[in-house]
Design a protein around this motif. Sequence first.
Motif, PDB file in Angstrom:
ATOM      1  N   ILE A  17      -0.420   4.758   6.454  1.00 23.73           N
ATOM      2  CA  ILE A  17      -0.048   5.688   7.526  1.00 23.73           C
ATOM      3  C   ILE A  17      -1.263   6.325   8.190  1.00 23.73           C
ATOM      4  CG2 ILE A  17       2.248   6.276   6.654  1.00 23.73           C
ATOM      5  CD1 ILE A  17       1.107   8.645   5.242  1.00 23.73           C
ATOM      6  N   PHE A  18      -2.461   6.055   7.684  1.00 25.03           N
ATOM      7  CA  PHE A  18      -3.662   6.688   8.233  1.00 25.03           C
ATOM      8  C   PHE A  18      -4.653   5.649   8.726  1.00 25.03           C
ATOM      9  CE2 PHE A  18      -2.391   9.791   4.827  1.00 25.03           C
ATOM     10  CZ  PHE A  18      -1.891  10.753   5.691  1.00 25.03           C
ATOM     11  N   SER A  19      -5.316   6.001   9.834  1.00 17.27           N
ATOM     12  CA  SER A  19      -6.459   5.220  10.307  1.00 17.27           C
ATOM     13  C   SER A  19      -7.717   6.004   9.909  1.00 17.27           C
ATOM     14  CB  SER A  19      -6.382   5.027  11.829  1.00 17.27           C
ATOM     15  OG  SER A  19      -6.423   6.286  12.485  1.00 17.27           O
ATOM     16  N   TYR A  20      -8.851   5.674  10.524  1.00 14.68           N
ATOM     17  CA  TYR A  20     -10.107   6.335  10.139  1.00 14.68           C
ATOM     18  C   TYR A  20     -10.626   7.248  11.247  1.00 14.68           C
ATOM     19  CZ  TYR A  20     -10.007   3.171   6.189  1.00 14.68           C
ATOM     20  OH  TYR A  20      -9.623   2.500   5.049  1.00 14.68           O
ATOM     21  N   THR A  76       3.742   7.409  -8.340  1.00  9.28           N
ATOM     22  CA  THR A  76       4.095   6.011  -8.068  1.00  9.28           C
ATOM     23  C   THR A  76       3.516   5.532  -6.746  1.00  9.28           C
ATOM     24  OG1 THR A  76       6.152   6.212  -9.318  1.00  9.28           O
ATOM     25  CG2 THR A  76       6.044   4.423  -7.736  1.00  9.28           C
ATOM     26  N   THR A  77       3.355   6.446  -5.782  1.00 10.53           N
ATOM     27  CA  THR A  77       2.969   6.029  -4.432  1.00 10.53           C
ATOM     28  C   THR A  77       1.575   6.497  -3.998  1.00 10.53           C
ATOM     29  OG1 THR A  77       4.104   7.973  -3.544  1.00 10.53           O
ATOM     30  CG2 THR A  77       5.361   5.925  -3.656  1.00 10.53           C
ATOM     31  N   VAL A  78       1.246   7.757  -4.243  1.00  8.36           N
ATOM     32  CA  VAL A  78       0.025   8.330  -3.662  1.00  8.36           C
ATOM     33  C   VAL A  78      -1.266   7.723  -4.222  1.00  8.36           C
ATOM     34  CG1 VAL A  78      -1.292  10.455  -3.301  1.00  8.36           C
ATOM     35  CG2 VAL A  78       1.188  10.471  -3.061  1.00  8.36           C
ATOM     36  N   PRO A  79      -1.424   7.533  -5.545  1.00 12.24           N
ATOM     37  CA  PRO A  79      -2.684   6.947  -6.031  1.00 12.24           C
ATOM     38  C   PRO A  79      -3.003   5.590  -5.406  1.00 12.24           C
ATOM     39  CG  PRO A  79      -1.475   7.926  -7.853  1.00 12.24           C
ATOM     40  CD  PRO A  79      -0.563   7.960  -6.676  1.00 12.24           C
ATOM     41  N   GLN A 176       4.479   0.240   5.763  1.00 11.47           N
ATOM     42  CA  GLN A 176       4.676   1.425   4.936  1.00 11.47           C
ATOM     43  C   GLN A 176       3.406   1.645   4.126  1.00 11.47           C
ATOM     44  OE1 GLN A 176       6.117   3.998   4.269  1.00 11.47           O
ATOM     45  NE2 GLN A 176       8.317   3.964   4.653  1.00 11.47           N
ATOM     46  N   PHE A 177       3.350   2.787   3.401  1.00 11.64           N
ATOM     47  CA  PHE A 177       2.206   3.038   2.526  1.00 11.64           C
ATOM     48  C   PHE A 177       2.537   2.706   1.076  1.00 11.64           C
ATOM     49  CE2 PHE A 177       4.607   6.944   2.933  1.00 11.64           C
ATOM     50  CZ  PHE A 177       4.651   7.465   1.652  1.00 11.64           C
ATOM     51  N   PHE A 178       3.745   2.168   0.840  1.00 14.65           N
ATOM     52  CA  PHE A 178       4.124   1.678  -0.480  1.00 14.65           C
ATOM     53  C   PHE A 178       5.182   0.601  -0.282  1.00 14.65           C
ATOM     54  CE2 PHE A 178       7.088   4.991   0.554  1.00 14.65           C
ATOM     55  CZ  PHE A 178       8.294   4.630  -0.020  1.00 14.65           C
ATOM     56  N   ALA A 276       7.127   9.842   3.631  1.00 13.28           N
ATOM     57  CA  ALA A 276       6.066  10.739   3.172  1.00 13.28           C
ATOM     58  C   ALA A 276       6.634  12.095   2.788  1.00 13.28           C
ATOM     59  CB  ALA A 276       5.009  10.896   4.263  1.00 13.28           C
ATOM     60  N   PHE A 277       7.671  12.530   3.522  1.00  9.77           N
ATOM     61  CA  PHE A 277       8.282  13.829   3.226  1.00  9.77           C
ATOM     62  C   PHE A 277       8.916  13.836   1.846  1.00  9.77           C
ATOM     63  CE2 PHE A 277      12.002  16.620   3.209  1.00  9.77           C
ATOM     64  CZ  PHE A 277      11.432  17.822   3.557  1.00  9.77           C
TER      65      PHE A 277
END
Length: 308
Positions: A17-20, A76-79, A176-178, A276-277
């Motif tokens: 979900i993020f760019s740089y 489960t998702t963030v790391p 998605q991010f996961f 994300a929420f």
Amino acid sequence: MERDNQIFNADFILMGIFSYTPTHIFLFSLVLGIFTMALLANTLMVLLIYLDTRLRTPMYFLLGQLSLMDLMLICTTVPKMAHSYLSGRKSISLAGCEAQIFLYVSLLGAECFLLAVMAYDRYVAICYPLQYFNLMNWKLCGLMAASSWFLGAFDGIVELAATLSFSYCGSREIAQFFCDVPALLHLSCTDTSTFETLIFICCVVMLLLPLSLIIISYTRVIITVIRMSSGEGRHKAFTTCTSHLIVVGMYYGAAMFIYMRPTSNRSPTQDKMVSAFYTILTPTLNPLIYSLRNKDVAKAFSKVLGKR
């Protein structure tokens, strides 16, 4: 056949979900801060409930189970998301994707049923206070909590087995991010209409059924609270119930938005934000909502700090 096996065993790519850009770097840092807060807050809740004898009641036992589920859900998702963003390696193996699907579906399902159990606990405590420890004894409390874990795991196994039965061809980029089931459906070259029907049925069982029980429980609770003659008792009951209803509203609202919409109406950007929420923000807010509005938790925290 060999080509199909190679395609099936290839890694997926998590688009994240993020760019740089500077803005997204700031947002990523904010997510890491929220993750740290969720980790500390939920761990603290579990420890307080274990260490303080005043919190060894069915209500706090269930709250401890909720904190444990939130702790596992956010881990489960963030790391993996953070590792992919920092290293630039966005790939995830098939085994890693399977693990994420099973864990987050199981934990989401378990929380659905646990919130219903917590609503029943409040219903008994407020509507039948003199019979509370008979109607909500430790054996029944443990059985209902264990059933929540079991039913969540069963849902995870069903959705994982169905997802693995698909063939994936062409792009393997997950928006998605996961590894999220709805996002994987877009990558399948198999007809997924039957599976989408299965997901809808699972959502009815895992979301609408517990939500119906929660609504029934709190309707009875509200009627009982309104009839209370004691202003202090009415305030205490409303404070406890409001905390639970805030959590229910956040959790069920986001989950139904993600899993009960038709595939044709889905927007990757909306799905990312809502995901994300409920996978990052909700596990952080749950212990804060309960602890800030609960004097017993605040006293237990002060007691532990005093001993140290």
